[in-house]
Design an enzyme around this catalytic site. Structure first.
Site: not given
Ligand code: HSE
Length: 315
Positions: A9, A11-12, A130, A135, A204, A296
């Site tokens: 996706g 990030v990957g 991390e 992010g 988180k 992002g």
């Molecule tokens: N969907 C999450 C956000 C992405 O909007 O913060 C990061 O985890």
């Protein structure tokens, strides 16, 4: 390091694209339908061309990535709740083979932290994550650097919800319209209810709690309220009083709470757009504020790549 990247996706894909700049080599990539392995290194462009034209990164079985000659598994499949699968099994397999694991997927860390730590203890590999909190912001590494001094944390930990609330307040736009904008920006989760119902922020916070207090909390232990039902009129009323509303996550020894809170319009917590902020309470250094891009592809990939740089060279 030689990387196996599972999950392509936002990030990957950014990890695959940027790995070379950080001196790493991608030797295996898998998405949900296929895999590609080349022990002499894969070309990012070729992987993305294939994904664009054929809908998958390769013909091989996705599981074949675990047979590659890799040092670090980058687990970037979408976060799932409960058993945190298939991410958890990917992590288990890599650790059983004594490889390092770097997670962008929050599920295994938030839902199966105890098991994750046990598997890590039995392996020569190290697990870092991390990218799962804030992010690009170095939250977990700052907590580690502070060596037990952090006593509590709170902050804005979901970029999508923050984008929605700040756009609604500033422009008077409707909820659905702004959510669609967040999806276009690529910051919303595959399932955006995770963002707007507070689930993502709560995951988180659970991860922060597990790290800060060596808890084995899961989402079920968190008190969670989202913003999906918040009327625009609540933002207007708050503004009359010099305040606004933000989705705030709170982590303390008393537990984990996430919900919409009134904050000062010009206050530290009123970050705008997709920004996140984390406030760490410390024993000797007062409050530390760390802010930055909490979502992002390249931003979150930078946290993955920073973790890879922290790993011991060999397993
Ligand atoms: N969907 C999450 C956000 C992405 O909007 O913060 C990061 O985890």
């Amino acid at each position: 390091m030689r990387l196996a990247v599972v999950g392509v996706g936002a990030v990957g894909a950014s990890v695959v694209e940027l790995a070379g700049e950080y001196g790493h080599e991608v030797v295996a990539v898998a998405d949900s339908t296929g895999g590609a392995v080349d022990d002499s290194g894969l070309y990012a462009d070729a992987v993305f061309d294939r994904k664009r034209t054929e809908g998958t990164v390769g013909d091989a079985d996705p599981e074949s990535v675990f047979d590659a000659d890799y040092d670090v598994l980058v687990e970037a499949t979408p976060t799932t709740l409960g058993d945190a699968e298939p991410g958890f099994s990917h992590v288990r397999r890599a650790l059983a083979d004594d490889r390092h694991v770097v997670l962008a997927n929050k599920g295994p860390v938030a839902e199966r932290y105890d098991e994750l730590r046990t598997l890590e203890a039995e392996s020569a590999g190290t697990v870092l994550f991390e990218a799962t909190v804030g992010g690009a912001i170095p939250v977990l590494s700052t907590i580690a650097d502070l060596n037990g001094q952090v006593t509590a944390a709170r902050g804005i930990l979901n970029g999508t919800a923050n984008f929605i609330l700040s756009r609604m307040a500033a422009e008077g736009l409707g909820y659905e319209h702004v959510l669609a904008e967040a999806q276009d920006l690529g910051v919303a989760e595959a399932d955006p209810t995770f963002d707007v119902e507070g689930t993502d922020a709560a995951l988180k916070c659970v991860i922060l709690s597990n790290v800060l207090y060596e808890d084995s909390y899961t989402l079920a232990d968190a008190e969670v309220e989202g913003i999906a039902d918040l009327p625009g009129s609540a933002l207007e009323l708050a503004a009359e009083d010099g305040r606004t509303i933000r989705l705030v996550g709170e982590v303390s020894p008393d537990g984990v709470r996430v919900g919409p809170r009134l904050v000062a319009e010009n206050g530290t917590l009123a970050v705008s757009g997709t920004l996140n902020i984390v406030q760490l309470e410390t024993t000797h250094a007062g409050r530390l504020n760390i802010s930055g891009r909490g979502a992002g592809g390249p931003e979150t990939a930078s946290a993955v790549l920073a973790d890879i740089g922290r790993l011991p060279d060999t397993v």
